[in-house]
Design a protein around this motif. Structure first.
Motif, mmCIF file in Angstrom:
data_model
loop_
_atom_site.group_PDB
_atom_site.id
_atom_site.type_symbol
_atom_site.label_atom_id
_atom_site.label_comp_id
_atom_site.label_asym_id
_atom_site.label_seq_id
_atom_site.Cartn_x
_atom_site.Cartn_y
_atom_site.Cartn_z
ATOM 1 N N LEU A 149 0.840 -1.199 0.000
ATOM 2 C CA LEU A 149 0.000 0.000 0.000
ATOM 3 C C LEU A 149 0.875 1.249 0.000
ATOM 4 O O LEU A 149 1.946 1.280 0.609
ATOM 5 N N ILE A 150 0.415 2.272 -0.736
ATOM 6 C CA ILE A 150 1.190 3.510 -0.852
ATOM 7 C C ILE A 150 1.275 4.183 0.510
ATOM 8 O O ILE A 150 0.269 4.328 1.210
ATOM 9 N N ALA A 151 2.492 4.599 0.862
ATOM 10 C CA ALA A 151 2.672 5.312 2.117
ATOM 11 C C ALA A 151 2.375 6.791 1.937
ATOM 12 O O ALA A 151 2.408 7.309 0.819
ATOM 13 N N ASP A 152 2.081 7.441 3.042
ATOM 14 C CA ASP A 152 1.840 8.883 3.004
ATOM 15 C C ASP A 152 3.116 9.618 2.603
ATOM 16 O O ASP A 152 4.222 9.095 2.786
ATOM 17 N N ASP A 153 2.972 10.835 2.064
ATOM 18 C CA ASP A 153 4.154 11.554 1.589
ATOM 19 C C ASP A 153 5.156 11.837 2.705
ATOM 20 O O ASP A 153 6.358 11.813 2.492
ATOM 21 N N ASP A 154 4.643 12.073 3.936
ATOM 22 C CA ASP A 154 5.578 12.334 5.039
ATOM 23 C C ASP A 154 6.422 11.097 5.342
ATOM 24 O O ASP A 154 7.628 11.185 5.597
ATOM 25 N N ILE A 155 5.768 9.933 5.308
ATOM 26 C CA ILE A 155 6.490 8.686 5.553
ATOM 27 C C ILE A 155 7.489 8.437 4.423
ATOM 28 O O ILE A 155 8.619 7.994 4.642
ATOM 29 N N ASP A 156 7.041 8.756 3.202
ATOM 30 C CA ASP A 156 7.902 8.623 2.024
ATOM 31 C C ASP A 156 9.168 9.464 2.214
ATOM 32 O O ASP A 156 10.287 8.996 2.013
ATOM 33 N N MET A 157 8.973 10.688 2.659
ATOM 34 C CA MET A 157 10.106 11.596 2.875
ATOM 35 C C MET A 157 11.020 11.061 3.977
ATOM 36 O O MET A 157 12.237 11.108 3.879
ATOM 37 N N LEU A 158 10.378 10.528 5.042
ATOM 38 C CA LEU A 158 11.144 9.982 6.161
ATOM 39 C C LEU A 158 11.990 8.796 5.692
ATOM 40 O O LEU A 158 13.194 8.716 5.968
ATOM 41 N N ALA A 159 11.362 7.917 4.904
ATOM 42 C CA ALA A 159 12.066 6.730 4.439
ATOM 43 C C ALA A 159 13.191 7.090 3.485
ATOM 44 O O ALA A 159 14.207 6.403 3.414
ATOM 45 N N LYS A 160 13.019 8.165 2.719
ATOM 46 C CA LYS A 160 14.050 8.575 1.775
ATOM 47 C C LYS A 160 15.112 9.443 2.437
ATOM 48 O O LYS A 160 16.045 9.919 1.780
#
Lengths: 435, 301
Positions: A149-160
């Motif tokens: 499932l697609i993660a939220d943009d904040d989580i995306d930023m955190l993971a990157k």
């Protein structure tokens, strides 16, 4: 003759004078060469900086963080009566389905606020992802599936790694609790970064993780299609008439000057003209690629006409004379001999004009192609936006995740532009004829 | 189309480049040569012939304000080669280009007077230039084959005029034209190769073949050998001599030897005026006018 010889004797041998001036002449030449070289290096430096900046900012947009969850497609929630009616399924609460596995993974989370924070790990698009799956295959109802499932943009930023974990909590978008959850997911291998196909297929969205350039690319495609199919024939026909058939008199001089002037008109003026003419007067739909294409046609016409005339001029007159000499009419001369020889030059000019049109933003703002449009347009009459305008829209958005998407969209736009210019160069090389 | 200045310029440069034998330092006695002739000057020699194919009467050509050809009368006889000679810029090429209205392509060019082909005025407003140019063909100074195959170069004229009804007929026209131009044996195995891949002399013969493929009745040649070496020149001259049997030919040349070799009549132009016309042998051995004599004896270029 004798007088000049005497004059030579008075000022010494010419070769001595020449030798004396040589050093200065070469020094001047060297200086000029260094000047030119430094200009080239400066130019390359700017281009290099631009590319490095954009690529370093944008490359991460081509992957998207997903969270791997064990989803139970609960029939009680999706279709309690077992109707298998698509309308019922479409109305079902898939948010609950998406949240369930998170509750199972983090049973310790309690309290409204924490729960809401936990659910926000997932993108608001995740339930629709599940809905799409069920609609594509209704037999999934009642089964357990492992879904990314697609993660939220904040989580995306955190993971990157774009969010500074050491910053004080008030200064970052995710608090320590969320970071803890994400780290736990990560340690279980449930965070995955996949190639971001959605970025290329989706339309625009308020949620960065769901936003894509698909709509803008389609809009650019339809707009350029309209522009090409109008400006190429009109431009080439105008160039042929002016160059080969029109008498050279004051009227054609005035026309020539005005075509050159038109090429220098600020593009936003064409946008205003398009708004007044095509939308207000002719009643064509707002925000449509058709109108955008018409406006860009006005803008690229001078470029194409000027390039085509130059191409026609470069065809040696001897070819025209040869054709006329065997009794070809003017029309036959032009279409059998001059046009085939001028065509590569014309196409090069057209491609450069098209590349210019692809990168144009200002006139399209005036005719409403700057609107927020989620759907991918299906034709030149659907409302849409174009790539450079999409860049403009995203650059305006505050979310951190839009920064990388803006850069990624610029990369796609630049790739198209470079490809078009490369085609122009290749065509010029391949079809160029020498006499 | 190019305007006058570039055209003239081009002509000047190429002509001066090719004139090498007959240039001498002008001496004070010939300074009068640069003066224009009187406007009511009468051409020396017989301008009319019995079997005239083209008849020019009081032809004047203007490039804008410049009076390029002045009151020129000349007949071009059937099955005859007429050579036009004279110093650079004397108007001989301009005159030649009047004969199939090639000057129409120059905007500022204006022609007055009467030029008749078989009793028909070719400057008549109702006359169509397309059939005229099919009837009066032209070979240019610089070989200018189309950037197409050798076959297509020759076949182009017959194709647009519909002279061949079948492919076989067209093949035959191509072979016949190339044979007449003496090029068939050299190119018969590579008809599909580009025409501009040939050598300069072959290209010029290709252009001649292209011209005769349309079977014109008059052929105009504007310094056809100026860009060729002596061997290629000899071949083209031979060809001109053969073509004379069936065609009427007008040739502009800078080489007086060439004029003497290929032509039956010679016309000498000087600063836009036709000074002297006559049998070639007579003009070269016994010129009547002082200007002609000076030019032929190499006193000025």
């Amino acid at each position: 003759m004798t007088e000049t010889t005497q004059a030579n004797n008075n000022r010494g041998r010419s070769i001595d004078i020449v030798n004396a001036s040589l050093k200065r002449r070469y020094a001047r030449e060297r200086r000029f060469r260094y000047l030119g070289l430094s200009a080239v290096i400066l130019g390359l430096l700017f281009v290099g900086t631009l590319f490095v900046d954009i690529i370093s900012k944008g490359y991460s947009a081509f992957v998207q963080t997903h969270i791997v969850l064990d989803v139970y497609f609960d029939p009680e929630v999706i279709d309690p009566d077992g109707t298998a009616d698509p309308a019922v399924i479409a109305r079902a609460d898939f948010r609950q389905i998406a949240r369930q596995p998170l509750r199972e993974l983090f049973p310790e989370v309690s309290g409204r606020r924490d729960k809401r924070a936990l659910y926000k790990i997932l993108s608001s698009g995740a339930p629709y992802q599940l809905l799409d799956m069920v609609q594509a295959d209704p037999s999934l109802i009642g089964t357990r599936q492992t879904v990314e499932l697609i993660a939220d943009d904040d989580i995306d930023m955190l993971a990157k790694g774009h969010i500074d974990r050491t910053a004080p909590p008030a200064d970052r978008r995710v608090n320590d609790k969320v970071i803890g959850w994400v780290d736990k997911l990560e340690s279980q291998g449930l965070i995955r970064k996949n190639f971001n196909t959605a970025f290329f297929t989706n339309g625009d969205s308020r949620e960065p993780e769901l936003a894509g350039i698909g709509g803008a690319v389609a809009g650019s495609f339809y707009t350029l299609l309209v522009t090409l199919s109008l400006s190429f024939p009109i431009g080439v026909a105008a160039a042929i008439y002016l160059e080969e058939f029109a008498p050279k008199n004051r009227w054609t001089d005035i026309i020539e000057v005005n075509i050159n002037n038109l090429a220098a008109v600020p593009s936003i003026v064409f946008g205003l003209l398009g708004l007044a003419m095509f939308i207000n007067l002719f009643g064509l739909p707002r925000s449509a690629p058709l109108v955008g294409g018409l406006v860009l046609t006005l803008m690229t016409l001078p470029t194409i006409i000027i390039a085509s005339r130059a191409a026609l001029k470069s065809v040696p007159p001897s070819i025209r004379e040869a054709a006329l000499g065997v009794g070809a009419s003017r029309m036959q001369t032009v279409f059998h001999h001059v046009l085939p020889l001028a065509m590569p030059g014309m196409l090069t000019g057209t491609i450069i004009g098209m590349a210019q049109a692809l990168g144009e933003t200002a006139p399209l703002l005036m005719i409403g192609m700057v609107a927020f449009i989620v759907d991918v347009p299906g034709g030149p009459l659907d409302p849409s936006t174009v790539l450079p305008v999409q860049v403009f829209l995203w650059a305006d958005s505050p979310e951190r995740a839009f920064v990388e998407r803006t850069s990624a969209a610029i990369m796609v736009l630049l790739a198209f532009l470079v490809a078009m210019n490369a085609i122009a160069v290749i065509m010029r090389r391949r079809f160029e004829r020498r006499w | 189309m190019d305007g006058l200045p570039s055209e003239e310029e081009q002509e000047m440069t190429t002509e001066t480049a090719t004139v090498d034998v007959d240039v001498t330092v002008p001496d004070p006695q010939t300074a009068s040569h640069s003066k224009e002739l009187d406007s009511n000057f009468q051409t020396v020699g017989e301008v009319r012939v019995a079997n005239a194919r083209m008849t020019c009467t009081d032809v004047n050509v203007y490039y804008g304000d410049k009076h390029a050809i002045k009151h020129c009368n000349l007949d071009i006889g059937e099955n005859q080669v007429i050579a036009m000679i004279g110093p650079s810029g004397c108007g001989k090429s301009t005159f030649l280009r009047c004969l199939n209205r090639m000057n129409d392509t120059i905007d500022i060019c204006r022609v007055t007077g009467e030029i008749k082909l078989d009793q028909q005025d070719i400057y008549d407003k109702r006359l169509d230039v397309v059939p005229l140019r099919a009837q009066v063909g032209m070979v240019f100074q610089k070989p200018n084959p189309f950037p197409k195959s050798i076959y297509d170069n020759i076949a182009y004229g017959p194709r647009i005029h519909g002279l061949a009804s079948s492919r076989a007929e067209l093949d035959e026209i191509v072979e016949r034209s190339l044979s007449k131009a003496g090029l068939w044996n050299e190119v018969k195995d590579r008809l599909d190769q580009p025409g501009n891949g040939l050598s300069g002399g072959q290209q010029q013969r290709l252009c001649i073949a292209r011209t005769i493929a349309v079977e014109p009745e008059v052929i105009l040649m504007d310094e056809p050998c100026s860009a060729l070496d002596p061997i290629a020149t000899a071949k083209v001259e031979e060809l001109i001599d053969e073509l004379r049997q069936n065609y009427t030919i007008a040739i502009v040349t800078h080489s007086m030897q060439q004029a003497a070799r290929v032509s039956q009549r010679t016309a000498y132009f000087h600063l836009g005026s036709l000074v002297e016309v006559g049998e070639t042998t007579q003009v070269f051995t016994n010129p009547q006018h002082k200007l002609t004599e000076d030019y032929i004896t190499g006193r000025f270029g």
